[in-house]
Design an enzyme around this catalytic site. Structure first.
Site, PDB file in Angstrom:
ATOM      1  N   LYS A  70       0.809  -1.228   0.000  1.00  0.00           N
ATOM      2  CA  LYS A  70       0.000   0.000   0.000  1.00  0.00           C
ATOM      3  C   LYS A  70       0.843   1.278   0.000  1.00  0.00           C
ATOM      4  CE  LYS A  70      -4.284  -1.350   2.321  1.00  0.00           C
ATOM      5  NZ  LYS A  70      -5.137  -1.059   3.456  1.00  0.00           N
ATOM      6  N   ASP A 106     -10.004   3.433   2.111  1.00  0.00           N
ATOM      7  CA  ASP A 106     -10.157   2.935   3.492  1.00  0.00           C
ATOM      8  C   ASP A 106     -10.850   3.954   4.400  1.00  0.00           C
ATOM      9  OD1 ASP A 106      -9.128   0.397   3.238  1.00  0.00           O
ATOM     10  OD2 ASP A 106      -7.083   0.970   3.769  1.00  0.00           O
ATOM     11  N   GLY A 131      -3.522   2.621  17.687  1.00  0.00           N
ATOM     12  CA  GLY A 131      -2.690   2.241  16.550  1.00  0.00           C
ATOM     13  C   GLY A 131      -2.487   3.438  15.645  1.00  0.00           C
ATOM     14  N   ALA A 135      -3.964   1.993   8.298  1.00  0.00           N
ATOM     15  CA  ALA A 135      -5.419   2.184   8.384  1.00  0.00           C
ATOM     16  C   ALA A 135      -5.744   3.355   9.309  1.00  0.00           C
ATOM     17  CB  ALA A 135      -6.078   0.898   8.885  1.00  0.00           C
ATOM     18  N   TYR A 230     -11.879  -7.705  11.282  1.00  0.00           N
ATOM     19  CA  TYR A 230     -13.182  -8.301  10.943  1.00  0.00           C
ATOM     20  C   TYR A 230     -13.153  -9.829  10.992  1.00  0.00           C
ATOM     21  CZ  TYR A 230     -10.665  -8.408   6.553  1.00  0.00           C
ATOM     22  OH  TYR A 230      -9.692  -8.608   5.609  1.00  0.00           O
TER      23      TYR A 230
HETATM   24  P1  NAP Z   1      -0.286  -1.553  10.100  1.00  0.00           P
HETATM   25  O1  NAP Z   1       0.020  -0.499   9.103  1.00  0.00           O
HETATM   26  O2  NAP Z   1       0.691  -2.663  10.289  1.00  0.00           O
HETATM   27  O3  NAP Z   1      -0.525  -0.813  11.509  1.00  0.00           O
HETATM   28  C1  NAP Z   1      -0.805  -1.525  12.688  1.00  0.00           C
HETATM   29  C2  NAP Z   1      -0.710  -0.597  13.896  1.00  0.00           C
HETATM   30  O4  NAP Z   1      -0.962  -1.375  15.065  1.00  0.00           O
HETATM   31  C3  NAP Z   1       0.682   0.016  14.080  1.00  0.00           C
HETATM   32  O5  NAP Z   1       0.567   1.271  14.696  1.00  0.00           O
HETATM   33  C4  NAP Z   1       1.342  -0.991  15.027  1.00  0.00           C
HETATM   34  O6  NAP Z   1       2.395  -0.445  15.785  1.00  0.00           O
HETATM   35  C5  NAP Z   1       0.165  -1.278  15.951  1.00  0.00           C
HETATM   36  N1  NAP Z   1       0.357  -2.533  16.656  1.00  0.00           N
HETATM   37  C6  NAP Z   1       0.616  -3.751  16.133  1.00  0.00           C
HETATM   38  N2  NAP Z   1       0.735  -4.653  17.121  1.00  0.00           N
HETATM   39  C7  NAP Z   1       0.545  -3.986  18.302  1.00  0.00           C
HETATM   40  C8  NAP Z   1       0.572  -4.364  19.666  1.00  0.00           C
HETATM   41  N3  NAP Z   1       0.817  -5.632  20.029  1.00  0.00           N
HETATM   42  N4  NAP Z   1       0.368  -3.416  20.600  1.00  0.00           N
HETATM   43  C9  NAP Z   1       0.128  -2.134  20.250  1.00  0.00           C
HETATM   44  N5  NAP Z   1       0.108  -1.712  18.960  1.00  0.00           N
HETATM   45  C10 NAP Z   1       0.315  -2.626  17.997  1.00  0.00           C
HETATM   46  O7  NAP Z   1      -1.666  -2.268   9.769  1.00  0.00           O
HETATM   47  P2  NAP Z   1      -2.975  -1.582   9.128  1.00  0.00           P
HETATM   48  O8  NAP Z   1      -2.942  -1.761   7.660  1.00  0.00           O
HETATM   49  O9  NAP Z   1      -3.114  -0.220   9.686  1.00  0.00           O
HETATM   50  O10 NAP Z   1      -4.120  -2.557   9.685  1.00  0.00           O
HETATM   51  C11 NAP Z   1      -4.478  -2.573  11.063  1.00  0.00           C
HETATM   52  C12 NAP Z   1      -5.645  -3.532  11.267  1.00  0.00           C
HETATM   53  O11 NAP Z   1      -6.792  -3.018  10.599  1.00  0.00           O
HETATM   54  C13 NAP Z   1      -5.398  -4.927  10.677  1.00  0.00           C
HETATM   55  O12 NAP Z   1      -5.943  -5.891  11.529  1.00  0.00           O
HETATM   56  C14 NAP Z   1      -6.157  -4.913   9.371  1.00  0.00           C
HETATM   57  O13 NAP Z   1      -6.634  -6.203   9.008  1.00  0.00           O
HETATM   58  C15 NAP Z   1      -7.321  -4.007   9.742  1.00  0.00           C
HETATM   59  N6  NAP Z   1      -7.896  -3.337   8.554  1.00  0.00           N
HETATM   60  C16 NAP Z   1      -9.232  -3.526   8.337  1.00  0.00           C
HETATM   61  C17 NAP Z   1      -9.806  -2.890   7.261  1.00  0.00           C
HETATM   62  C18 NAP Z   1     -11.288  -3.085   7.019  1.00  0.00           C
HETATM   63  O14 NAP Z   1     -11.736  -2.820   5.908  1.00  0.00           O
HETATM   64  N7  NAP Z   1     -12.046  -3.483   8.035  1.00  0.00           N
HETATM   65  C19 NAP Z   1      -9.058  -2.088   6.391  1.00  0.00           C
HETATM   66  C20 NAP Z   1      -7.698  -1.919   6.666  1.00  0.00           C
HETATM   67  C21 NAP Z   1      -7.116  -2.559   7.765  1.00  0.00           C
HETATM   68  P3  NAP Z   1       3.882  -0.346  15.141  1.00  0.00           P
HETATM   69  O15 NAP Z   1       3.801   0.676  14.081  1.00  0.00           O
HETATM   70  O16 NAP Z   1       4.711   0.040  16.297  1.00  0.00           O
HETATM   71  O17 NAP Z   1       4.176  -1.711  14.601  1.00  0.00           O
END
Ligand code: NAP
Length: 291
Positions: A70, A106, A131, A135, A230
């Site tokens: 992305k 998104d 977070g 996203a 989800y």
């Molecule tokens: P990402 O870019 O990897 O960001 C994840 C965030 O969560 C980062 O800030 C990360 O911190 C933090 N994090 C991860 N593990 C953690 C922990 N153990 N404790 C505290 N913080 C933690 O991922 P993303 O693309 O934003 O996606 C995040 C979630 O949203 C995923 O589960 C994804 O499947 C979901 N999502 C859903 C949709 C939908 O349509 N429903 C769309 C997009 C994403 P660091 O930066 O320090 O690693």
């Protein structure tokens, strides 16, 4: 026998094996009567340039982009639309007048789910985002643009949180508050919140017992608790919120809406929400079949 020319659509990511997008988009095409087929393609980072060249060469109808591409696909495209430029992230590529344009659906997908399923307008609301990844970034910009009254960004890495705060300030003049999960006054923030959103992967299958360490017990009874995860539909975070009597919003609505927005960008037609939601809801309740 004549076979009408169809168009190829796809998902670029790695891994993509369990993605729901092929189910969603192929059903959307069927409902709209579009002669298209949507497939998922596992693409390694070093193959991304070649994969984008294939979109041009095969005259594909469009692609979605997921982890880990992305934030990386932008330079291979001809242009980025406003949301993608602001967030630095692309989840939808659209062929337009011989060019490939990157979009991010998104943030808008979450807003549609918030309004239609959560029954909440973000204007004037105090929002906690757990977070600060891709996203969360998309949501932060859209919520700020929709005039949320306050945005509390809770991240485990203060440098990343500060970078998102700086981007919001520099690009749209919005001041967000940065916090960590170990902050003393997190309960005071919870007590003020109208909306708390889990934008971390905590609770995602298979680690379904995990939830972000946030004191939901300090929230007011009207505070809406949303999860972007989800799979499972009801995360441990949402289950905890429900036990406390708080209203909740599952991540599946956002997934369906971001897909509907992508389909509309490619075809000019808007597929209906309800049958697509029901389809994915049913798939998530069973074992996911291979796409
Ligand atoms: P990402 O870019 O990897 O960001 C994840 C965030 O969560 C980062 O800030 C990360 O911190 C933090 N994090 C991860 N593990 C953690 C922990 N153990 N404790 C505290 N913080 C933690 O991922 P993303 O693309 O934003 O996606 C995040 C979630 O949203 C995923 O589960 C994804 O499947 C979901 N999502 C859903 C949709 C939908 O349509 N429903 C769309 C997009 C994403 P660091 O930066 O320090 O690693």
């Amino acid at each position: 026998m004549q076979i009408a020319a169809g168009r190829l659509f796809g998902l670029f990511g790695d891994p993509v094996g369990h993605s729901l997008s092929p189910h969603l988009q192929n059903e959307a095409f069927r409902l709209l009567g579009i002669n298209g087929v949507y497939l998922s393609f596992a693409i390694k980072p070093e193959e991304l340039g070649t994969a984008v060249a294939a979109v041009r060469c095969l005259k594909m109808g469009g692609v979605n982009v997921t982890i880990p591409h992305k934030e990386r696909i932008g330079p291979y495209l001809d242009r980025l639309a406003d949301d993608a430029l602001l967030t630095g992230s692309v989840n939808t590529v659209v062929p337009e007048d011989g060019q490939l344009v990157g979009y991010s659906t998104d943030g808008e997908g979450f807003l549609l789910s918030l309004r239609h399923q959560g029954g909440m307008e973000p204007v004037g609301k105090k929002v906690v985002l757990l977070g600060v990844g891709g996203a969360a970034r998309a949501l932060a910009f859209r919520l700020a643009q929709e005039r949320a009254a306050a945005l509390y960004l809770v991240g485990r890495n203060p440098e990343k949180t500060a970078a998102l705060q700086a981007a919001l300030r520099d690009r749209i003049g919005f001041t967000a508050v940065g916090l960590t999960f170990t902050e003393n006054d997190l309960a005071a923030v919870a007590a003020e919140a109208d909306l708390v959103i889990n934008a971390t992967p905590l609770g995602m299958f298979p680690a379904t017992a995990e939830r972000p360490p946030f004191p939901l017990e300090a929230c007011r009874r009207s505070c809406l608790v949303a999860d972007l995860v989800y799979h499972p539909l009801e995360t441990a975070f949402l289950r905890y919120a429900r036990r406390l009597g708080l209203p909740t919003l599952e991540g599946l609505g956002m997934l369906v809406y971001q897909g509907i927005l992508a389909c509309r960008l490619w075809t000019g037609l808007t597929p209906p929400f309800d049958p697509l939601y029901r389809l994915l809801h049913g798939l998530l309740q069973k074992e996911l079949p291979p796409a």
